[in-house]
Design a protein around this motif. Structure first.
Motif, PDB file in Angstrom:
ATOM      1  N   GLY A  58       0.644  -1.250   0.010  1.00 49.75           N
ATOM      2  CA  GLY A  58       0.021  -0.146   0.057  1.00 49.75           C
ATOM      3  C   GLY A  58       0.809   1.279  -0.112  1.00 49.75           C
ATOM      4  O   GLY A  58       2.153   1.188   0.006  1.00 49.75           O
ATOM      5  N   GLU A  59       0.174   2.469   0.101  1.00 50.16           N
ATOM      6  CA  GLU A  59       0.629   3.820   0.316  1.00 50.16           C
ATOM      7  C   GLU A  59       1.332   3.989   1.636  1.00 50.16           C
ATOM      8  O   GLU A  59       0.287   4.057   2.431  1.00 50.16           O
ATOM      9  CB  GLU A  59      -0.056   4.751  -0.234  1.00 50.16           C
ATOM     10  CG  GLU A  59       0.704   6.165  -0.301  1.00 50.16           C
ATOM     11  CD  GLU A  59      -0.276   7.159  -0.771  1.00 50.16           C
ATOM     12  OE1 GLU A  59       0.129   8.449  -0.215  1.00 50.16           O
ATOM     13  OE2 GLU A  59      -1.391   6.952  -1.301  1.00 50.16           O
ATOM     14  N   THR A 153      -6.917  14.140   2.143  1.00 50.39           N
ATOM     15  CA  THR A 153      -6.751  13.220   1.116  1.00 50.39           C
ATOM     16  C   THR A 153      -6.508  13.723  -0.205  1.00 50.39           C
ATOM     17  O   THR A 153      -6.259  13.246  -1.167  1.00 50.39           O
ATOM     18  CB  THR A 153      -7.929  12.089   1.011  1.00 50.39           C
ATOM     19  OG1 THR A 153      -9.071  12.941   0.688  1.00 50.39           O
ATOM     20  CG2 THR A 153      -7.788  11.315   2.238  1.00 50.39           C
ATOM     21  N   GLN A 160     -11.226   3.910  -0.546  1.00 48.17           N
ATOM     22  CA  GLN A 160     -10.004   3.496  -0.057  1.00 48.17           C
ATOM     23  C   GLN A 160     -10.276   2.801   1.046  1.00 48.17           C
ATOM     24  O   GLN A 160     -11.006   2.786   1.779  1.00 48.17           O
ATOM     25  CB  GLN A 160      -9.062   5.020   0.357  1.00 48.17           C
ATOM     26  CG  GLN A 160      -8.859   5.737  -1.021  1.00 48.17           C
ATOM     27  CD  GLN A 160      -8.295   7.201  -0.595  1.00 48.17           C
ATOM     28  OE1 GLN A 160      -7.068   7.109  -0.290  1.00 48.17           O
ATOM     29  NE2 GLN A 160      -9.055   8.150  -0.536  1.00 48.17           N
ATOM     30  N   TRP A 162      -7.908   1.591   4.612  1.00 48.06           N
ATOM     31  CA  TRP A 162      -6.781   1.985   5.180  1.00 48.06           C
ATOM     32  C   TRP A 162      -6.590   0.969   6.349  1.00 48.06           C
ATOM     33  O   TRP A 162      -7.317   0.441   6.937  1.00 48.06           O
ATOM     34  CB  TRP A 162      -7.059   3.365   6.044  1.00 48.06           C
ATOM     35  CG  TRP A 162      -7.467   4.521   5.080  1.00 48.06           C
ATOM     36  CD1 TRP A 162      -8.817   4.499   4.620  1.00 48.06           C
ATOM     37  CD2 TRP A 162      -6.718   5.470   4.614  1.00 48.06           C
ATOM     38  NE1 TRP A 162      -8.979   5.710   3.886  1.00 48.06           N
ATOM     39  CE2 TRP A 162      -7.660   6.501   4.007  1.00 48.06           C
ATOM     40  CE3 TRP A 162      -5.527   6.083   5.015  1.00 48.06           C
ATOM     41  CZ2 TRP A 162      -7.490   7.601   3.347  1.00 48.06           C
ATOM     42  CZ3 TRP A 162      -5.353   7.325   4.307  1.00 48.06           C
ATOM     43  CH2 TRP A 162      -6.215   7.968   3.840  1.00 48.06           C
ATOM     44  N   LEU A 172      -1.005   2.543   6.378  1.00 49.44           N
ATOM     45  CA  LEU A 172      -1.211   2.288   5.068  1.00 49.44           C
ATOM     46  C   LEU A 172      -2.472   2.469   4.298  1.00 49.44           C
ATOM     47  O   LEU A 172      -3.470   2.429   4.958  1.00 49.44           O
ATOM     48  CB  LEU A 172      -0.897   0.787   4.957  1.00 49.44           C
ATOM     49  CG  LEU A 172       0.545   0.409   4.976  1.00 49.44           C
ATOM     50  CD1 LEU A 172       0.786  -1.124   5.105  1.00 49.44           C
ATOM     51  CD2 LEU A 172       1.482   1.056   4.212  1.00 49.44           C
ATOM     52  N   ARG A 173      -2.377   2.993   3.151  1.00 45.67           N
ATOM     53  CA  ARG A 173      -3.629   3.264   2.336  1.00 45.67           C
ATOM     54  C   ARG A 173      -3.481   2.258   1.092  1.00 45.67           C
ATOM     55  O   ARG A 173      -2.544   2.146   0.232  1.00 45.67           O
ATOM     56  CB  ARG A 173      -3.865   4.765   2.006  1.00 45.67           C
ATOM     57  CG  ARG A 173      -4.940   5.034   0.928  1.00 45.67           C
ATOM     58  CD  ARG A 173      -5.122   6.539   0.925  1.00 45.67           C
ATOM     59  NE  ARG A 173      -4.034   7.228   0.375  1.00 45.67           N
ATOM     60  CZ  ARG A 173      -3.995   8.465   0.275  1.00 45.67           C
ATOM     61  NH1 ARG A 173      -4.928   9.405   0.643  1.00 45.67           N
ATOM     62  NH2 ARG A 173      -2.769   9.176  -0.018  1.00 45.67           N
ATOM     63  N   TYR A 174      -4.819   1.727   0.515  1.00 46.22           N
ATOM     64  CA  TYR A 174      -4.986   1.033  -0.469  1.00 46.22           C
ATOM     65  C   TYR A 174      -6.151   1.755  -1.451  1.00 46.22           C
ATOM     66  O   TYR A 174      -7.192   2.013  -0.833  1.00 46.22           O
ATOM     67  CB  TYR A 174      -5.251  -0.423  -0.097  1.00 46.22           C
ATOM     68  CG  TYR A 174      -4.222  -0.953   0.722  1.00 46.22           C
ATOM     69  CD1 TYR A 174      -3.238  -1.762   0.117  1.00 46.22           C
ATOM     70  CD2 TYR A 174      -4.344  -0.813   2.062  1.00 46.22           C
ATOM     71  CE1 TYR A 174      -2.204  -2.363   1.037  1.00 46.22           C
ATOM     72  CE2 TYR A 174      -3.027  -1.448   2.892  1.00 46.22           C
ATOM     73  CZ  TYR A 174      -2.190  -2.105   2.339  1.00 46.22           C
ATOM     74  OH  TYR A 174      -1.409  -2.762   3.137  1.00 46.22           O
TER      75      TYR A 174
END
Length: 197
Positions: A58-59, A153, A160, A162, A172-174
């Motif tokens: 993820g980010e 965001t 999303q 999280w 993390l973010r997806y």
């Protein structure tokens, strides 16, 4: 004049030598303690010798943002898989909600260390509400402040998912296309490294 020509005594020479050794040892100790801190700070600030590879999918959110920064007021003492829907919870959002539940189940013995939740800015359809009540009894629901969410965001309109730690920090973010296996591996890795939650 004779006194000035006398060589230093043996005790003075030993004292001088001991002082030099002591100074060298002190310098080495200081370098051993302060050197790594200076090096780490330089690596962080100047971005050199930083590994390019990463082990997560993820980010990474490393700026100290919390759930409150997303406009979501929630209190949880476990790791959380939170789906955010700034618009209607349509197909992508519903798929992420399903995935969050499956990931929690997939944790096996660690399932009690995590929860899954949904935060939507708009009311859900009555059909989906009924489905959640019937099939997702453990799903936590939180309201969302859309203005705060948009500021945090960059006004992303897509749903999303999280990963949030037990202190409420975003980790993390997806996006909607995340693969379940990647997400499960990331969460397992976090739980393995963590002593909290």
């Amino acid at each position: 004049m004779g006194a000035a020509m006398n060589p230093p005594s043996m005790s003075e020479a030993k004292t001088s030598s001991s002082r030099r050794k002591g100074r060298v040892q002190l310098l080495l100790i200081l370098l051993g303690v302060i050197g790594p801190m200076v090096l780490a700070t330089g690596m962080y600030k100047l971005q050199f010798w930083v590994p390019e590879g990463r082990s997560y999918h993820g980010e990474l959110i490393g700026n100290g943002q919390t759930l409150a920064d997303l406009g979501v007021q929630a209190k949880e003492d476990r790791w959380q898989l939170l789906v955010t829907a700034p618009k209607a919870c349509s197909v992508d959002c519903q798929q992420l909600v399903y995935l969050a539940r499956q990931i929690q189940i997939g944790l096996g013995r660690d399932a009690s260390r995590a929860s899954h939740a949904l935060s939507a800015a708009q009311p859900l359809s009555s059909d989906y509400e009924a489905k959640l009540a019937r099939e997702y009894p453990q799903l936590k629901r939180y309201p969302m402040d859309l203005t705060t969410f948009s500021k945090a965001t960059g006004d992303q309109a897509v749903p999303q998912l999280w990963i949030i730690d037990p202190h409420g920090n975003l980790v993390l973010r997806y996006g909607p296309t995340v693969k379940g296996k990647d997400l499960l591996n990331d969460l397992r890795h976090l739980l393995k490294l963590s002593n909290i939650g």
